[in-house]
Design a protein around this motif. Structure first.
Motif, PDB file in Angstrom:
ATOM      1  N   LYS A   9      -1.177   1.572   7.833  1.00 42.54           N
ATOM      2  CA  LYS A   9      -2.379   1.343   7.034  1.00 42.54           C
ATOM      3  C   LYS A   9      -2.819   2.637   6.345  1.00 42.54           C
ATOM      4  CE  LYS A   9      -3.226  -3.035   7.972  1.00 42.54           C
ATOM      5  NZ  LYS A   9      -3.264  -4.075   6.892  1.00 42.54           N
ATOM      6  N   HIS A  11      -0.932   5.225   5.647  1.00 36.64           N
ATOM      7  CA  HIS A  11       0.080   5.564   4.647  1.00 36.64           C
ATOM      8  C   HIS A  11      -0.122   4.737   3.366  1.00 36.64           C
ATOM      9  CE1 HIS A  11       3.994   7.382   3.694  1.00 36.64           C
ATOM     10  NE2 HIS A  11       4.284   6.248   3.076  1.00 36.64           N
ATOM     11  N   LEU A  12      -0.435   3.471   3.535  1.00 33.80           N
ATOM     12  CA  LEU A  12      -0.604   2.571   2.391  1.00 33.80           C
ATOM     13  C   LEU A  12      -1.805   2.954   1.541  1.00 33.80           C
ATOM     14  CD1 LEU A  12      -0.139   0.011   0.722  1.00 33.80           C
ATOM     15  CD2 LEU A  12      -1.433  -1.247   2.472  1.00 33.80           C
ATOM     16  N   TRP A  13      -2.979   3.034   2.150  1.00 34.89           N
ATOM     17  CA  TRP A  13      -4.196   3.226   1.372  1.00 34.89           C
ATOM     18  C   TRP A  13      -4.337   4.647   0.839  1.00 34.89           C
ATOM     19  CZ3 TRP A  13      -5.807  -0.965  -0.450  1.00 34.89           C
ATOM     20  CH2 TRP A  13      -5.701  -2.160   0.287  1.00 34.89           C
ATOM     21  N   LEU A  16      -1.932   4.670  -2.182  1.00 33.15           N
ATOM     22  CA  LEU A  16      -2.474   4.001  -3.364  1.00 33.15           C
ATOM     23  C   LEU A  16      -3.550   4.853  -4.032  1.00 33.15           C
ATOM     24  CD1 LEU A  16      -2.748   0.316  -2.077  1.00 33.15           C
ATOM     25  CD2 LEU A  16      -1.092   1.221  -3.726  1.00 33.15           C
ATOM     26  N   TYR A 200      13.555  -0.189  -1.304  1.00 35.16           N
ATOM     27  CA  TYR A 200      13.089   0.164   0.040  1.00 35.16           C
ATOM     28  C   TYR A 200      13.871   1.351   0.591  1.00 35.16           C
ATOM     29  CZ  TYR A 200      11.825  -0.352   4.971  1.00 35.16           C
ATOM     30  OH  TYR A 200      11.367  -0.127   6.249  1.00 35.16           O
ATOM     31  N   GLY A 366       6.930   3.111  -3.592  1.00 36.36           N
ATOM     32  CA  GLY A 366       5.961   2.660  -2.599  1.00 36.36           C
ATOM     33  C   GLY A 366       5.098   1.519  -3.096  1.00 36.36           C
ATOM     34  N   VAL A 367       4.642   1.610  -4.345  1.00 39.81           N
ATOM     35  CA  VAL A 367       3.838   0.538  -4.935  1.00 39.81           C
ATOM     36  C   VAL A 367       4.663  -0.742  -5.063  1.00 39.81           C
ATOM     37  CG1 VAL A 367       2.720  -0.220  -7.079  1.00 39.81           C
ATOM     38  CG2 VAL A 367       2.196   2.026  -6.140  1.00 39.81           C
ATOM     39  N   TRP A 370       4.800  -2.360  -1.671  1.00 41.30           N
ATOM     40  CA  TRP A 370       3.500  -2.981  -1.358  1.00 41.30           C
ATOM     41  C   TRP A 370       3.297  -4.251  -2.171  1.00 41.30           C
ATOM     42  CZ3 TRP A 370      -0.611  -3.037  -5.066  1.00 41.30           C
ATOM     43  CH2 TRP A 370      -1.784  -3.608  -4.585  1.00 41.30           C
ATOM     44  N   TRP A 371       3.634  -4.215  -3.442  1.00 43.92           N
ATOM     45  CA  TRP A 371       3.458  -5.375  -4.322  1.00 43.92           C
ATOM     46  C   TRP A 371       4.359  -6.533  -3.891  1.00 43.92           C
ATOM     47  CZ3 TRP A 371      -0.247  -6.527  -7.577  1.00 43.92           C
ATOM     48  CH2 TRP A 371      -0.069  -7.566  -8.478  1.00 43.92           C
ATOM     49  N   ARG A 373       5.525  -7.124  -0.832  1.00 39.59           N
ATOM     50  CA  ARG A 373       5.018  -7.706   0.415  1.00 39.59           C
ATOM     51  C   ARG A 373       3.753  -8.516   0.170  1.00 39.59           C
ATOM     52  NH1 ARG A 373       5.795  -2.547   4.551  1.00 39.59           N
ATOM     53  NH2 ARG A 373       8.065  -2.724   4.755  1.00 39.59           N
ATOM     54  N   LYS A 374       2.924  -8.064  -0.735  1.00 35.94           N
ATOM     55  CA  LYS A 374       1.690  -8.782  -1.042  1.00 35.94           C
ATOM     56  C   LYS A 374       1.998 -10.142  -1.659  1.00 35.94           C
ATOM     57  CE  LYS A 374      -2.644  -8.339  -3.612  1.00 35.94           C
ATOM     58  NZ  LYS A 374      -3.406  -7.528  -4.602  1.00 35.94           N
TER      59      LYS A 374
END
Length: 395
Positions: A9, A11-13, A16, A200, A366-367, A370-371, A373-374
């Motif tokens: 979490k 790492h993600l935020w 971004l 990935y 990375g984006v 995330w995109w 997986r979203k």
């Protein structure tokens, strides 16, 4: 949540939030990596001249007068670079910064360089360095083309976030067992490997190999970003002791002899005969000492020396070499060479270049992860949602 989930979490935020700045830092780092090799090629006409037969070099004081007239009396010259090679021009520079302004155009009031032929005294070029390509790249790298009060703070805290992301990234990368390790250290792509998998792997595997170099680059950047970090590094290197501050050097104000620029240059060359360039500061007033930074372009920056002179008599006041510095100062002497990779010469610069390139790619890959997986979660939720039938529709 487990420790690894919390790291994910974080790492993600953080990624971004700082991704755009990291992208800019990575790209500008790549562009700046080989500046010492590129500049002599791109600016050959400004930096090099044909040496006239039986010609003698003009006094440096005379060249200063010529350069000052070329730039205007309202812009006082501050530094002269005097290369020791006979076919090089001498250049003088002047810079004025307004730290209260936010954007680059207004915060850097002006920045000019005047290139002068040391034999004829002719002005080769007056360069508006404010908009010179590499200077723009450097300012984009250190303050996002914004004033130091705003842009530098954004860069500084983004680097702190980047260090946290490197550590959290390693936690996420770490495999559960030895069999999974093989998939984390090498690209095992086949003809039918999908782009998502390739993306990935680019993020994880390339990021892992570049992580240690990027950590060095980031930490050396923090030395310039925060004074407390700078002092902490010196304090640690000095064994928990603060280094004593050296007294400020001034010229003897009772000495009314004219400014002895050429005598100082002659003494500096005797002090450092292997130097390829001497950077001489031009004193602002009658009291200031003159400093000379002597560098050999074929050696790392930490080998450079600094000498200080009485501006009137040319007397040597202080000399600072790598061996004469305390441990804290020695560590700081390595800082620039570690940051740009020049400590290892050309191979080190290549490592810094590719590491910066990977750093620039990490926010992009990375984006995309995330995109993907979203969207996968959104599609899965839609498939699992109950379908409405006639029996379920209210009357």
């Amino acid at each position: 949540m487990t420790f690894k989930q919390i790291s994910g979490k974080l790492h993600l935020w953080l990624g971004l939030g700082s991704g755009l700045v990291v992208l800019i830092l990575g790209i500008t780092g790549c562009l700046y990596a080989f500046i010492d090799e590129i500049k002599p090629l791109v600016y050959h006409d400004s930096m090099y001249i044909t040496v006239p037969a039986n010609a003698k070099r003009l006094p440096l004081a005379d060249l200063q007068v010529i350069a000052q007239k070329a730039i205007g009396e309202d812009k006082a010259l501050q530094v002269a670079e005097v290369p020791t090679a006979p076919d090089r021009t001498v250049y003088f520079r002047t810079v004025k910064v307004n730290e209260d302004k936010i954007f680059y155009n207004s915060s850097l009031t002006y920045f000019y360089k005047v290139y002068v032929n040391p034999y004829t005294g002719s002005v080769v070029k007056v360069e508006n360095t404010k908009w010179e390509f590499f200077n723009v790249v450097v300012n984009l790298h250190v303050n996002l083309l914004m004033g130091p009060n705003v842009g530098k703070k954004i860069i500084s805290w983004s680097v702190v976030i980047f260090v946290i992301m490197l550590i959290s990234g390693l936690i996420l990368w770490w495999p559960k067992n030895k069999s999974a390790m093989k998939q984390r250290v090498w690209f095992k792509w086949k003809k039918d490997t999908k782009w998502k998998r390739k993306n990935y792997d680019l993020h994880n595997i390339a990021g892992f190999y570049a992580m240690f170099i990027l950590l060095i680059i980031a930490l050396t950047g923090l030395v310039w970003s925060f004074e407390w970090f700078n002092k902490a590094v010196q304090w640690t290197a000095n064994g928990g002791k603060s280094a004593p501050e050296l007294p400020a050097l001034t010229s003897d104000t009772l000495d009314l002899r004219p400014y002895s620029m050429d005598k100082i240059l002659h003494t500096a060359l005797q002090q450092d005969p292997t130097a390829t360039s001497l950077f001489v500061t031009i004193p602002k007033n009658n009291k200031a000492a003159v400093s000379v930074y002597a560098r050999n372009a074929n050696k790392p920056y930490f080998t450079s020396t600094s000498t200080f002179y009485d501006q009137h008599s040319g007397k040597l006041l202080r000399r600072s070499t790598f061996s004469s510095r305390n441990n804290g100062e020695k560590v700081l002497s390595f800082n620039y060479d570690l940051h740009v990779g020049s400590l290892l010469g050309l191979p080190g610069k290549m490592l810094a270049f590719f590491a910066s390139l990977i750093a620039a790619s990490l926010p992009v890959t990375g984006v995309y992860i995330w995109w993907g997986r979203k969207n996968k979660k959104t599609t899965k939720n839609k498939k699992q949602a109950p379908r409405k039938t006639a029996m379920s529709v209210p009357a």
